[in-house]
Scaffold this motif. Structure first.
Motif, PDB file in Angstrom:
ATOM      1  N   ILE A 266      24.337 115.584 -76.989  1.00 53.55           N
ATOM      2  CA  ILE A 266      23.966 116.465 -76.040  1.00 53.55           C
ATOM      3  C   ILE A 266      25.072 117.075 -75.029  1.00 53.55           C
ATOM      4  CG2 ILE A 266      22.918 116.949 -74.512  1.00 53.55           C
ATOM      5  CD1 ILE A 266      21.969 114.017 -76.036  1.00 53.55           C
ATOM      6  N   ALA A 267      25.268 117.928 -74.619  1.00 55.98           N
ATOM      7  CA  ALA A 267      26.197 119.033 -74.525  1.00 55.98           C
ATOM      8  C   ALA A 267      25.487 120.264 -73.268  1.00 55.98           C
ATOM      9  CB  ALA A 267      27.686 119.462 -74.997  1.00 55.98           C
ATOM     10  N   ASP A 268      25.690 120.162 -72.034  1.00 56.81           N
ATOM     11  CA  ASP A 268      25.226 120.801 -71.118  1.00 56.81           C
ATOM     12  C   ASP A 268      26.273 121.526 -70.306  1.00 56.81           C
ATOM     13  OD1 ASP A 268      25.647 120.142 -68.330  1.00 56.81           O
ATOM     14  OD2 ASP A 268      24.580 118.127 -69.474  1.00 56.81           O
TER      15      ASP A 268
ATOM     16  N   THR B   7      29.061 116.275 -71.204  1.00 57.85           N
ATOM     17  CA  THR B   7      28.195 115.910 -72.978  1.00 57.85           C
ATOM     18  C   THR B   7      28.294 113.867 -72.751  1.00 57.85           C
ATOM     19  OG1 THR B   7      30.306 117.602 -73.293  1.00 57.85           O
ATOM     20  CG2 THR B   7      29.620 116.458 -76.002  1.00 57.85           C
ATOM     21  N   PHE B   8      26.967 114.095 -73.603  1.00 55.05           N
ATOM     22  CA  PHE B   8      26.823 112.590 -73.793  1.00 55.05           C
ATOM     23  C   PHE B   8      26.515 113.063 -75.398  1.00 55.05           C
ATOM     24  CE2 PHE B   8      24.333 110.564 -70.505  1.00 55.05           C
ATOM     25  CZ  PHE B   8      25.181 111.598 -69.177  1.00 55.05           C
TER      26      PHE B   8
ATOM     27  N   GLY C 122      23.656 101.009 -81.347  1.00 55.26           N
ATOM     28  CA  GLY C 122      24.632 101.812 -80.989  1.00 55.26           C
ATOM     29  C   GLY C 122      25.650 102.088 -80.335  1.00 55.26           C
ATOM     30  N   THR C 123      26.349 103.365 -79.967  1.00 54.62           N
ATOM     31  CA  THR C 123      26.830 103.916 -77.875  1.00 54.62           C
ATOM     32  C   THR C 123      26.473 104.911 -77.598  1.00 54.62           C
ATOM     33  OG1 THR C 123      28.523 104.100 -79.512  1.00 54.62           O
ATOM     34  CG2 THR C 123      28.881 102.226 -79.206  1.00 54.62           C
ATOM     35  N   ILE C 124      26.940 104.870 -76.559  1.00 52.07           N
ATOM     36  CA  ILE C 124      26.443 106.499 -75.971  1.00 52.07           C
ATOM     37  C   ILE C 124      27.846 106.535 -75.217  1.00 52.07           C
ATOM     38  CG2 ILE C 124      25.605 107.422 -74.309  1.00 52.07           C
ATOM     39  CD1 ILE C 124      23.069 106.227 -73.947  1.00 52.07           C
ATOM     40  N   GLN C 125      28.989 107.470 -75.670  1.00 50.62           N
ATOM     41  CA  GLN C 125      29.655 107.815 -74.436  1.00 50.62           C
ATOM     42  C   GLN C 125      30.057 109.021 -73.851  1.00 50.62           C
ATOM     43  OE1 GLN C 125      32.441 108.029 -78.272  1.00 50.62           O
ATOM     44  NE2 GLN C 125      33.624 106.874 -76.681  1.00 50.62           N
ATOM     45  N   VAL C 126      30.679 109.268 -72.392  1.00 49.22           N
ATOM     46  CA  VAL C 126      29.980 110.527 -71.099  1.00 49.22           C
ATOM     47  C   VAL C 126      31.141 110.770 -71.478  1.00 49.22           C
ATOM     48  CG1 VAL C 126      28.646 111.498 -69.172  1.00 49.22           C
ATOM     49  CG2 VAL C 126      27.742 109.882 -70.820  1.00 49.22           C
TER      50      VAL C 126
END
Lengths: 121, 641
Positions: free
Chosen positions: B571-573, B629-630, B616-620
């Motif tokens: 998800i990119a803003d 971007t997440f 899972g993992t989340i990277q920012v």
């Protein structure tokens, strides 16, 4: 009509009485044992039951009520609705479910819904 | 456990040594026996040859003696003149010098003229002649050889000889029946030489030795061949002359100490030597001892077998030699085994001690130490093992530290969660009271405007408290994902649809780029939806009109620690971005940059919790002013516990 309210916290009992007291006869009790005693003594139209209570668990009280007085409608109150609780409640066919904290409006709506279902309105 | 390893090493060394020793013992012993006995047999055969030589030489000596006599000064004359006294004295001298038992002269017809010791022969009836004399007359030349002479003949020459020739035959039990009980004939070495004068035979000179009970020949043979060699007090060699199969001259001792005259030769020897005329070698029990013996036939001048010449070597010497050698073999093997034991001990120690130390070190590690003592560094493979062990312990230590950190973190989170849940539950009851009564107050008709507005403030504040409590309980809830196979693209597009209006109102563009052939994922639909909502809401909050939010999905090439495949959702803003100092606190519970009254700060921590519980993992990644971007990575399947 009598509404039996079962909760270990006084403030909750008083709030229910304050909201419902004008229209109904509210009988507050703080324990499951007291509730059973009242149920044995008097005619109750609706039970407001707190699921999480120390001592005799609200769930076991609910089960017992459904066994012995299946005709009495039950509304279950809870601090938080977990999946398991919701499942259990729907399985024992409690009338409805409200989450604490609730507003007077929410409480009245829940009661009205139950009454309508039971055809008591 | 150590002892069995040590003993295994020692046992194998011992086993090898023992086997080698045993094999060489058996093999060598066999070879030794064969060669030793073979040598002994060869020796005896050679000794027999030597004995034969000596036997024949004795005959030659007789010949020589006769010849010398015939060549004596005036011998011919004496003979022609029949001067018996001179002849007798010459004969006597000859017999003495040559050691003859009998000697005499016959006329040209073979009739005896005189003998040693008698001047004249009394006219007795004719006795059988000496075959040698007969032969000499026939040949008109020297004749010599072995001859069997009858008792009568011997008595004729010298009665004592006949006496001497008499031998009683002693039969050992179990042998075949006797042919004779007594030997009366005499086995003799004899020679005869015709005396010629001017082509005419004047007479025949003869002489001989009686072998029966003769000691000189057999002893000389023994003396020469065996050099009187003794072994344990006994002479090792024996010589025997047999008349037919009876011992008549020997140095084989009899049981009573004398010579074993009269004893008989063994069956097989008799058969092979006497009857078939073969040479025969065998190991035999002679009277009381074991000998290696050799025999050959004695033939007379008519080539008839009349006796046996036998030689024997005491076996004991050779047998003893053999046992001594075998004993040395055994000793060497034992010594080898002792050495093997020592070597085994030493080697085992060299291997066991470092292993033992490593085991102790492992125990130390088990008890919690990260700096175990592995002792002095060895060489070779042991050194490699020690090094690897140390590295392993170091890696263990690192991983333990890491997992402890993670444990602390998750415990902290769990305890915060528990605290939150507890607090929330406690708060809910009095909160019910506050809400109820405030609402009831608000219903009253007789309120002044300020009072009403104050009450309204209370209600709003209480509502906020309710939201915080709910958020808190959301955070503390550790529900296991209720997994089902989900088409993630569909889920996301559905979620984005929910947000469409809000985005539109704000003027922010929402774009979805679904990945092709996106794999289905096992996930809790509701939980993931709330994850997407949470991140999208945050993105929306970070953007202003004209910015955009792009969501894309793809199959991931990356695998997680458990080597699982997964998908990526990004998800990119293009919003305001997140400052670096906030990045590491982003997922902490209650962290919020929003103004007071907006947001509880629990959203992202709940979101991270859900993603992590799916494995899972989340990277920012973010840049202030440019956007954030997440990237969510989630495995296709739940982790197999």
């Amino acid at each position: 009509m009598n509404i039996l309210v079962v909760d270990d916290e006084n403030i909750v009992l008083e709030s229910c009485k304050r909201v419902l007291g004008d229209s109904f006869e509210v009988v507050p009790v703080t324990s499951a044992d007291a509730a059973l005693e009242v149920l044995g003594r008097e005619t109750v139209g609706l039970i407001l039951l707190d699921i999480k209570m120390p001592g005799k668990d609200g769930m076991s009280l609910l089960k017992e009520v459904k066994e012995r007085w299946p005709h009495i409608a039950v509304i279950v109150m809870s601090g938080y609705a977990t999946n398991e609780t919701v499942e259990l409640v729907s399985r024992t066919e409690a009338a409805t479910f409200i989450a604490k904290p609730f507003t007077p409006v929410e409480l009245l709506e829940a009661v009205a819904k139950v009454m309508e279902k039971e055809g008591k309105l | 456990m150590f002892y069995s390893f040590r003993s295994k090493i020692i046992a194998s060394f011992l086993g090898v040594t023992f086997l080698v020793g045993l094999v060489s013992l058996l093999f060598g012993g066999h070879l030794l026996t064969k060669s030793v006995l073979g040598e002994a047999r060869n020796r005896v055969a050679q000794d027999l040859n030597a004995a034969r030589e000596m036997y024949d030489n004795r005959i030659k000596m007789i010949e020589v003696a006769l010849n010398i006599t015939t060549l004596g000064y005036g011998f011919i004359v004496t003979l022609r003149d029949r001067d018996t006294s001179d002849l007798v004295s010459r004969l006597g001298r000859m017999a003495q010098h040559a050691g003859l038992d009998f000697a005499g002269i016959t006329d040209e017809k073979g009739q005896p003229i005189c003998r040693i010791g008698t001047h004249s022969i009394p006219g007795k009836k004719a006795q059988p002649p000496n075959p040698i004399v007969t032969r000499a007359l026939e040949k008109k030349a020297l004749a010599s050889g072995t001859v069997l002479l009858s008792e009568g003949y011997l008595a004729q020459e010298n009665p004592q000889l006949a006496e001497r020739a008499r031998v009683d035959v002693i039969s050992a039990p179990g042998t075949s029946p006797l042919t004779e009980k007594t030997v009366t004939a005499g086995l003799c070495l004899s020679a005869a030489v015709p005396v010629l004068h001017e082509g005419q035979i004047l007479g025949v000179l003869y002489g001989g030795i009686l072998l029966n009970r003769d000691e000189k020949i057999v002893d000389t043979v023994r003396g020469t061949v065996f050099r009187n060699e003794e072994y344990k007090g006994r002479s090792i060699g024996r010589a025997t002359i047999f008349l037919k199969d009876v011992r008549v001259a020997t140095n084989v001792p009899a049981q009573d100490g004398g010579r074993a005259i009269g004893t008989r030769v063994a069956e097989d020897v008799r058969e092979h030597v006497l009857e078939k005329g073969e040479r025969w070698t065998k190991q035999a029990m002679v009277i009381t001892d074991w000998y290696i013996t050799a025999y050959e036939p004695i033939k007379d001048i008519s080539d008839k077998i009349v006796g046996i010449l036998g030689m024997g070597v005491l076996e004991e010497k050779y047998v003893d030699l053999r046992w001594r050698t075998l004993a040395s073999f055994v000793l060497i093997t034992l010594a080898g085994m002792a050495l093997a034991t020592l070597l085994g001990c030493f080697l085992a120690g060299k291997i066991i001690n470092p292993v033992h130390r490593l085991i102790r070190a492992s125990q130390q590690v088990t008890e919690g130490s990260l700096t175990p003592d592995i002792g002095p560094v060895s060489s070779g493979e042991m050194a490699v093992l020690q090094k690897t062990f140390k590295e392993m312990v170091a890696a263990m230590g690192r991983r333990r530290a890491e997992s402890q950190d993670r444990l602390v973190l998750s415990e902290r989170q769990a305890s915060v969660g528990r605290l939150a849940a507890g607090v929330a539950h406690e708060i809910n009851n009095p909160l019910t009271g506050v809400l109820t009564y405030t609402h009831m107050l608000l219903r009253r008709k007789d309120l002044k405007e300020e009072v009403r507005s104050d009450l309204q403030t209370i209600v709003e504040a209480t509502e906020r408290v309710r939201k915080i409590v709910k958020g808190l309980l959301d955070f503390s809830r550790q529900t296991k994902p209720d997994r089902e196979r989900v088409d993630v693209n569909r889920l996301i597009s559905g979620t984005m649809a929910l947000m469409e209006n809000q985005a539109l109102l704000k003027g922010v563009g929402m774009v979805f780029k679904p990945g092709h052939d996106l794999r289905m994922v096992d996930m809790d639909r509701n939980q993931f939806q709330s994850v997407m909502l949470n991140i999208l809401i945050n993105a929306l909050d970070a953007t202003k009109p004209g910015d955009s939010i792009t969501v894309s999905t793809a199959n991931s090439a990356v695998r997680n620690e458990a080597d699982q495949q997964g998908i990526e959702i990004s998800i990119a803003d293009t919003g305001c971005g997140i400052p670096p100092e906030h990045l590491n606190k982003l997922f902490d519970p209650f962290f919020t940059t929003k103004e007071v009254g907006h947001g509880t700060g629990l959203g992202l921590s709940v979101t991270l919790g859900i993603v992590q519980r799916h494995g899972g993992t989340i990277q920012v990644t973010s840049e202030v002013g440019k956007g954030s971007t997440f990237t969510i990575w989630v495995p296709l399947e739940g982790r197999v516990k």
